[in-house]
Design a protein around this motif. Structure first.
Motif, PDB file in Angstrom:
ATOM      1  N   ARG A 160      51.007 -34.389 -14.325  1.00 43.41           N
ATOM      2  CA  ARG A 160      49.069 -34.156 -15.402  1.00 43.41           C
ATOM      3  C   ARG A 160      49.026 -33.000 -14.948  1.00 43.41           C
ATOM      4  N   PRO A 161      49.361 -32.127 -15.370  1.00 42.38           N
ATOM      5  CA  PRO A 161      48.920 -30.473 -14.750  1.00 42.38           C
ATOM      6  C   PRO A 161      47.351 -31.117 -15.433  1.00 42.38           C
ATOM      7  N   PRO A 162      46.030 -30.474 -14.770  1.00 43.41           N
ATOM      8  CA  PRO A 162      44.630 -30.937 -15.028  1.00 43.41           C
ATOM      9  C   PRO A 162      44.373 -30.087 -16.372  1.00 43.41           C
ATOM     10  N   VAL A 163      43.244 -30.505 -17.220  1.00 44.80           N
ATOM     11  CA  VAL A 163      42.894 -30.593 -18.376  1.00 44.80           C
ATOM     12  C   VAL A 163      42.247 -28.843 -18.413  1.00 44.80           C
ATOM     13  N   ASN A 164      42.881 -27.519 -19.311  1.00 48.81           N
ATOM     14  CA  ASN A 164      42.112 -26.554 -19.087  1.00 48.81           C
ATOM     15  C   ASN A 164      43.944 -25.884 -18.598  1.00 48.81           C
ATOM     16  N   GLU A 165      44.621 -26.535 -17.617  1.00 42.73           N
ATOM     17  CA  GLU A 165      45.928 -25.296 -17.118  1.00 42.73           C
ATOM     18  C   GLU A 165      46.257 -25.002 -17.975  1.00 42.73           C
ATOM     19  N   LEU A 166      47.315 -23.640 -17.847  1.00 42.69           N
ATOM     20  CA  LEU A 166      47.700 -22.896 -18.644  1.00 42.69           C
ATOM     21  C   LEU A 166      49.372 -22.784 -18.229  1.00 42.69           C
ATOM     22  N   ILE A 167      49.817 -23.628 -18.766  1.00 39.59           N
ATOM     23  CA  ILE A 167      51.445 -24.050 -18.711  1.00 39.59           C
ATOM     24  C   ILE A 167      52.117 -23.109 -19.431  1.00 39.59           C
ATOM     25  N   ARG A 168      53.661 -22.924 -19.022  1.00 37.53           N
ATOM     26  CA  ARG A 168      54.680 -21.949 -20.317  1.00 37.53           C
ATOM     27  C   ARG A 168      56.143 -22.616 -20.297  1.00 37.53           C
ATOM     28  N   ILE A 169      56.232 -22.868 -21.254  1.00 36.47           N
ATOM     29  CA  ILE A 169      57.227 -23.494 -21.774  1.00 36.47           C
ATOM     30  C   ILE A 169      57.955 -22.978 -23.148  1.00 36.47           C
ATOM     31  N   GLY A 170      59.620 -22.638 -21.868  1.00 32.41           N
ATOM     32  CA  GLY A 170      60.193 -21.052 -22.707  1.00 32.41           C
ATOM     33  C   GLY A 170      59.454 -19.457 -22.776  1.00 32.41           C
ATOM     34  N   GLN A 171      59.011 -19.188 -24.191  1.00 36.66           N
ATOM     35  CA  GLN A 171      58.938 -18.370 -23.754  1.00 36.66           C
ATOM     36  C   GLN A 171      56.993 -18.421 -24.634  1.00 36.66           C
ATOM     37  N   THR A 172      56.961 -19.667 -24.747  1.00 37.56           N
ATOM     38  CA  THR A 172      55.427 -20.228 -25.188  1.00 37.56           C
ATOM     39  C   THR A 172      54.455 -20.556 -23.830  1.00 37.56           C
ATOM     40  N   TYR A 173      53.059 -19.927 -24.407  1.00 38.63           N
ATOM     41  CA  TYR A 173      52.474 -20.583 -23.744  1.00 38.63           C
ATOM     42  C   TYR A 173      51.310 -21.310 -24.601  1.00 38.63           C
ATOM     43  N   GLY A 174      50.724 -22.194 -23.712  1.00 41.45           N
ATOM     44  CA  GLY A 174      49.441 -23.186 -24.188  1.00 41.45           C
ATOM     45  C   GLY A 174      48.566 -23.781 -22.867  1.00 41.45           C
ATOM     46  N   ARG A 175      47.496 -24.396 -23.295  1.00 43.57           N
ATOM     47  CA  ARG A 175      46.557 -25.035 -22.144  1.00 43.57           C
ATOM     48  C   ARG A 175      47.028 -26.371 -22.682  1.00 43.57           C
ATOM     49  N   VAL A 176      46.825 -27.004 -21.282  1.00 41.12           N
ATOM     50  CA  VAL A 176      46.604 -28.312 -21.289  1.00 41.12           C
ATOM     51  C   VAL A 176      45.023 -28.815 -22.248  1.00 41.12           C
ATOM     52  N   VAL A 177      44.912 -29.957 -23.090  1.00 42.43           N
ATOM     53  CA  VAL A 177      43.893 -29.871 -23.483  1.00 42.43           C
ATOM     54  C   VAL A 177      43.097 -31.734 -23.018  1.00 42.43           C
ATOM     55  N   ARG A 178      44.291 -32.614 -22.849  1.00 39.85           N
ATOM     56  CA  ARG A 178      43.847 -33.711 -22.830  1.00 39.85           C
ATOM     57  C   ARG A 178      45.418 -34.556 -22.334  1.00 39.85           C
ATOM     58  N   HIS A 179      44.850 -35.346 -21.252  1.00 37.09           N
ATOM     59  CA  HIS A 179      46.261 -36.792 -20.703  1.00 37.09           C
ATOM     60  C   HIS A 179      46.371 -37.935 -22.035  1.00 37.09           C
ATOM     61  N   HIS A 180      47.227 -38.464 -21.897  1.00 35.20           N
ATOM     62  CA  HIS A 180      47.581 -39.499 -22.905  1.00 35.20           C
ATOM     63  C   HIS A 180      48.717 -40.236 -22.084  1.00 35.20           C
ATOM     64  N   ALA A 181      48.492 -41.846 -22.842  1.00 31.24           N
ATOM     65  CA  ALA A 181      49.787 -42.702 -21.986  1.00 31.24           C
ATOM     66  C   ALA A 181      51.088 -41.423 -21.728  1.00 31.24           C
ATOM     67  N   GLU A 182      51.562 -40.860 -22.128  1.00 27.45           N
ATOM     68  CA  GLU A 182      53.018 -40.661 -21.737  1.00 27.45           C
ATOM     69  C   GLU A 182      53.174 -39.252 -21.753  1.00 27.45           C
ATOM     70  N   GLY A 183      51.637 -38.570 -21.290  1.00 26.32           N
ATOM     71  CA  GLY A 183      52.051 -37.718 -20.736  1.00 26.32           C
ATOM     72  C   GLY A 183      51.046 -36.544 -21.453  1.00 26.32           C
ATOM     73  N   VAL A 184      50.702 -35.645 -21.596  1.00 22.77           N
ATOM     74  CA  VAL A 184      50.033 -34.206 -22.094  1.00 22.77           C
ATOM     75  C   VAL A 184      49.555 -33.857 -23.383  1.00 22.77           C
ATOM     76  N   ALA A 185      48.747 -33.305 -23.629  1.00 19.64           N
ATOM     77  CA  ALA A 185      48.651 -33.061 -24.887  1.00 19.64           C
ATOM     78  C   ALA A 185      48.306 -31.079 -24.847  1.00 19.64           C
ATOM     79  N   VAL A 186      49.190 -30.190 -25.340  1.00 20.56           N
ATOM     80  CA  VAL A 186      48.765 -28.758 -25.039  1.00 20.56           C
ATOM     81  C   VAL A 186      48.196 -28.001 -26.495  1.00 20.56           C
TER      82      VAL A 186
END
Length: 198
Positions: A160-186
């Protein structure tokens, strides 16, 4: 609007395109990250190198966009021209994705959209390679994609990275915008935005 059942592969006599275009009329969506807008459009031609789409609110030239074509999937691109109401797009994709698109186009020419749907269903057989996202500190966290859209994706993960943290999935970048029951929305973001923040 042309008949979706009318399909042709053609190259004009003086067409310098590297890839042959397949004419079509498929519902599509165009996401314009700089404006945070998604517009409905119609893909009128598609090739391994790009596409032509017709939409009422055309993005400016040289704009980064994400095209989603029914049955074919999601493609990052840049706008290159606007002629007779059709926006020209140049795809920014790797060779493996380009090859898959060629396979889908060939199947589309042979069998229509039903053939492409069957091919994609076959491609969706679970892969053995695990999926993970990378945090700024280099930590890799295992995850599964619950759903995906032009704007972002939802991940099933114990991390559960904190909200607003930047992450990378493969070559795609995203920002964590919220947590939910199963994980995170990016939410997807551009690589240029990542460099500006870093």
């Amino acid at each position: 609007m042309s008949n979706p059942g009318s399909i042709s592969v053609q190259r004009a006599p003086h067409d310098k395109r590297e890839h042959k275009r397949v004419r079509m009329a498929l519902k599509s969506k165009l996401f314009i990250p700089a404006e945070g807008a998604t517009v409905d459009c119609e893909a009128v031609d598609l090739s391994a190198g790009g596409a032509g789409v017709r939409c009422e609110d055309a993005p400016p030239l040289s704009a980064f966009v994400v095209l989603y074509v029914d049955g074919f999937g999601r493609y990052e691109a840049v706008t290159t021209r606007f002629v007779n109401g059709v926006v020209g797009l140049k795809f920014l994709v790797g060779e493996s994705k380009r090859k898959r698109l060629v396979e889908r186009l060939n199947r589309f020419v042979e069998s229509g959209l039903v053939g492409v749907t069957r091919l994609r269903a076959h491609e969706r057989v679970p892969k053995t390679k695990p999926l993970f996202f990378v945090r700024p500190n280099g930590e890799e966290i295992a995850c599964e994609v619950i759903d995906i859209s032009l704007q972002g994706l939802s991940l099933r993960t114990a991390g559960r990275p904190p909200v607003n943290e930047l992450i990378r999935i493969g070559q795609t970048y995203g920002r964590v915008v919220r947590h939910h029951a199963e994980g995170v929305a990016v939410e997807f973001i551009l690589a240029d935005d990542v460099r500006a923040i870093a």
